[in-house]
Design an enzyme around this catalytic site. Structure first.
Site, PDB file in Angstrom:
ATOM      1  CE  LYS A 103      45.762  33.846  42.945  1.00 33.68           C
ATOM      2  NZ  LYS A 103      44.723  32.832  43.305  1.00 33.68           N
TER       3      LYS A 103
ATOM      4  CD  GLN B   2      44.112  28.182  39.759  1.00 35.45           C
ATOM      5  OE1 GLN B   2      44.985  27.547  40.331  1.00 35.45           O
ATOM      6  NE2 GLN B   2      43.659  27.846  38.567  1.00 35.45           N
TER       7      GLN B   2
ATOM      8  CE1 TYR C 153      44.270  27.725  47.541  1.00 35.33           C
ATOM      9  CE2 TYR C 153      44.285  25.398  46.980  1.00 35.33           C
ATOM     10  CZ  TYR C 153      44.324  26.727  46.596  1.00 35.33           C
ATOM     11  OH  TYR C 153      44.412  27.046  45.256  1.00 35.33           O
TER      12      TYR C 153
ATOM     13  CG  ASN D 235      26.582  60.717  21.826  1.00 35.61           C
ATOM     14  OD1 ASN D 235      25.631  61.480  21.980  1.00 35.61           O
ATOM     15  ND2 ASN D 235      26.706  59.907  20.783  1.00 35.61           N
TER      16      ASN D 235
ATOM     17  CE  LYS E 197      23.225  62.329  20.310  1.00 37.70           C
ATOM     18  NZ  LYS E 197      22.630  61.013  20.303  1.00 37.70           N
TER      19      LYS E 197
ATOM     20  CB  SER F 142      26.259  59.900  16.419  1.00 35.83           C
ATOM     21  OG  SER F 142      25.460  59.232  15.469  1.00 35.83           O
TER      22      SER F 142
ATOM     23  CB  SER G  31      46.081  30.181  37.946  1.00 39.22           C
ATOM     24  OG  SER G  31      47.230  29.759  38.649  1.00 39.22           O
TER      25      SER G  31
ATOM     26  CG  ASN H 120      47.521  25.694  50.183  1.00 37.22           C
ATOM     27  OD1 ASN H 120      47.553  25.659  48.947  1.00 37.22           O
ATOM     28  ND2 ASN H 120      47.151  24.663  50.923  1.00 37.22           N
TER      29      ASN H 120
ATOM     30  CB  THR I  22      14.738  65.548  47.298  1.00 40.26           C
ATOM     31  OG1 THR I  22      13.504  66.269  47.231  1.00 40.26           O
ATOM     32  CG2 THR I  22      15.701  66.301  48.216  1.00 40.26           C
TER      33      THR I  22
HETATM   34  N1  ARG Z   1      47.411  28.573  41.743  1.00 41.11           N
HETATM   35  C1  ARG Z   1      46.729  28.189  42.923  1.00 41.11           C
HETATM   36  C2  ARG Z   1      45.906  29.363  43.478  1.00 41.11           C
HETATM   37  O1  ARG Z   1      46.012  30.424  43.001  1.00 41.11           O
HETATM   38  C3  ARG Z   1      47.647  27.715  43.957  1.00 41.11           C
HETATM   39  C4  ARG Z   1      47.524  26.279  44.235  1.00 41.11           C
HETATM   40  C5  ARG Z   1      47.763  26.022  45.640  1.00 41.11           C
HETATM   41  N2  ARG Z   1      47.698  24.761  46.204  1.00 41.11           N
HETATM   42  C6  ARG Z   1      47.404  23.553  45.786  1.00 41.11           C
HETATM   43  N3  ARG Z   1      47.508  22.607  46.618  1.00 41.11           N
HETATM   44  N4  ARG Z   1      47.050  23.278  44.582  1.00 41.11           N
HETATM   45  O2  ARG Z   1      45.136  29.214  44.381  1.00 41.11           O
END
Ligand code: ARG
Length: 460
Positions: free
Chosen positions: A326, A323, A318, A286, A284, A278, A24, A111, A156
């Site tokens: 994000k 993961q 967890y 735009n 144009k 364009s 990640s 975690n 409206t």
């Molecule tokens: N990179 C992981 C995340 O963003 C963390 C991993 C946490 N824990 C594990 N036991 N693998 O969630």
């Protein structure tokens, strides 16, 4: 090959394809600064309760500071076998300061570490979005004085309805944005609860002081259940929702201005610096920024859906699925941030096409409802008044004229007691001036609201 922090139990190396699949760091490297700060706060707490010495704490702080600098300077080596930003920083610390670095992860799991870093990141992202929303509110309120005598047709069903002051329009968006800011502030309160110390899921047998950590890291509160907080991503979802609603509001505004900038409406002139041309049609100009603002709301709403689906089937606590929180989170933030960055100058830089608007203000019988209310004020029951004005509008439509152009005899043809007072509320300007209720488009109401907003946003 870099040794993994968890490899003790393993007798075989991880398949390279698994390393690629599960890393990640390619996206969570964005958390490096939050990770360093949270680790420093954690180490200081460990020193305070005696789990490490103050000299060890100092070494950790210095080591982390140096690593942060390397990352900032772009010279830090990232390698996917170390999975995420958290393992990278810890590993680099150990390489730098040796065994002392091996103590940092005391009473901590990735975690609760990930969750804490992410909470700090979201807290800061909220503050940045809030400042951008404030800028946009200032842009809307900033238009009110300049546009103060402009009347727009209010719609409206996208059909002409009643006249409104342009400032009433600008303040409508200001209110929506204020609710967006309120949602962010509300979300921030729940974000700002410390997860660190929940460890993997059950807490720790070591004598840590989570309230001390909370204070060092600027958290208002300490999460009371380790199982809950180590699996909790509510704060990510709440922020993603707040961002979705901001994106939806921006999309509404963009759609309106796209329409307004057409030849058919001809209400607004967009700054050319915010338009594109364009490649085939030379004439144009735009409104691409507005179209993209409308279009990008789709990904923000999609991200929210993705997050909801992500968490809906996860048993406590967890799971590695988390993961996946994000990328949608970062994308929603980046997208809304980028839209807001352009929205404020666009709002400030556009010009209302006053003459074109005024020329057509007589179309659509915008004054019909206030005429009905004038009838009601003279004692005619609402249902009757509605019907009478309906008949008058029909008459005007047949003649192809405004209500104000009907003769007194024509007015009297629907109701014998009507008199010259009927003309007092006719025409868009008089209609606007006859409004009275709190929150209406009455000039005095709008003036009060402009003053209130100027004060609230410190524009006076
Ligand atoms: N990179 C992981 C995340 O963003 C963390 C991993 C946490 N824990 C594990 N036991 N693998 O969630």
């Amino acid at each position: 090959m870099a040794a993994k922090a968890w490899q003790g139990v393993f007798s075989e190396a991880t398949d390279r394809r698994v390393e690629k699949f599960s890393e990640s760091v390619s996206f969570d490297h964005r958390l490096f600064d939050q990770d360093v700060r949270c680790s420093i706060g954690h180490a200081q707490m460990l020193a305070k309760v005696g789990l490490i010495t103050s000299d060890e704490c100092r070494q950790i702080e210095q080591g982390l500071g140096a690593i942060r600098q390397e990352i900032e300077q772009g010279v830090f080596p990232f390698r996917i076998e170390l999975e995420d930003i958290h393992m990278h920083i810890e590993k680099a610390l150990i390489e730098r300061i040796g065994d002392v670095g091996r103590k940092l992860h005391t009473a901590r799991s990735r975690n609760d570490q990930v969750s804490t870093d992410l909470r700090v990141w979201v807290r800061e992202a909220i503050d940045i979005i809030d400042a951008r929303l404030l800028d946009l509110q200032k842009a809307f309120v900033g238009r009110c004085d300049g546009d103060h005598d402009v009347i727009l047709p209010g719609y409206t069903h996208l059909q002409r309805a009643q006249p409104v002051l342009a400032a009433h329009y600008w303040l409508a968006y200001t209110e929506k944005l204020q609710r967006d800011r309120g949602r962010l502030a509300d979300c921030r309160r729940r974000v700002n609860s410390l997860s660190l110390g929940a460890a993997a899921l059950a807490g720790t047998s070591l004598p840590i002081d989570r309230h001390d950590t909370a204070e060092r890291l600027g958290f208002d509160d300490v999460a009371a259940n380790s199982l809950d907080v180590s699996s909790d991503r509510d704060f990510v979802l709440e922020f993603a929702f707040a961002l979705s609603l901001i994106a939806a509001h921006l999309s509404t505004w963009a759609e309106e201005w796209i329409l307004w900038s057409t030849t058919e409406f001809n209400f607004i002139k967009l700054p050319q610096t915010f338009c594109t041309g364009s490649s085939i049609m030379p004439q144009k100009i735009n409104p691409d920024v507005l179209e993209l603002t409308r279009g990008k709301s789709a990904r923000v709403i999609g991200n929210l859906t993705q997050l909801l689906v992500l968490i809906k089937g996860l048993p406590l606590a967890y799971n590695r699925d988390l993961q996946e929180d994000k990328e949608p989170l970062f994308d929603s933030y980046d997208t809304v941030n980028a839209c807001l960055e352009l929205a404020a100058p666009l709002v400030a830089g556009a010009e209302l096409r006053r003459e074109a608007i005024a020329e057509r203000l007589d179309r659509g019988h915008l004054d019909a409802t206030t005429l009905m209310e004038a009838f009601i004020s003279r004692g005619i029951p609402q249902r009757t008044a509605h019907e009478l004005v309906g008949k008058l509008v029909r008459l005007a439509l047949e003649k192809g004229c405004r209500l104000a152009d009907l003769t007194l005899d024509e007015f009297r043809s629907v109701h014998g007691e009507l008199d010259t007072w009927v003309y007092d509320s006719l025409g868009a300007r008089r209609a606007v001036e006859s409004f009275k209720s709190y929150g209406s488009t009455a000039p005095s109401q709008v003036a009060d609201q402009i003053a209130r907003w100027k004060q609230r946003l410190s524009l006076t």
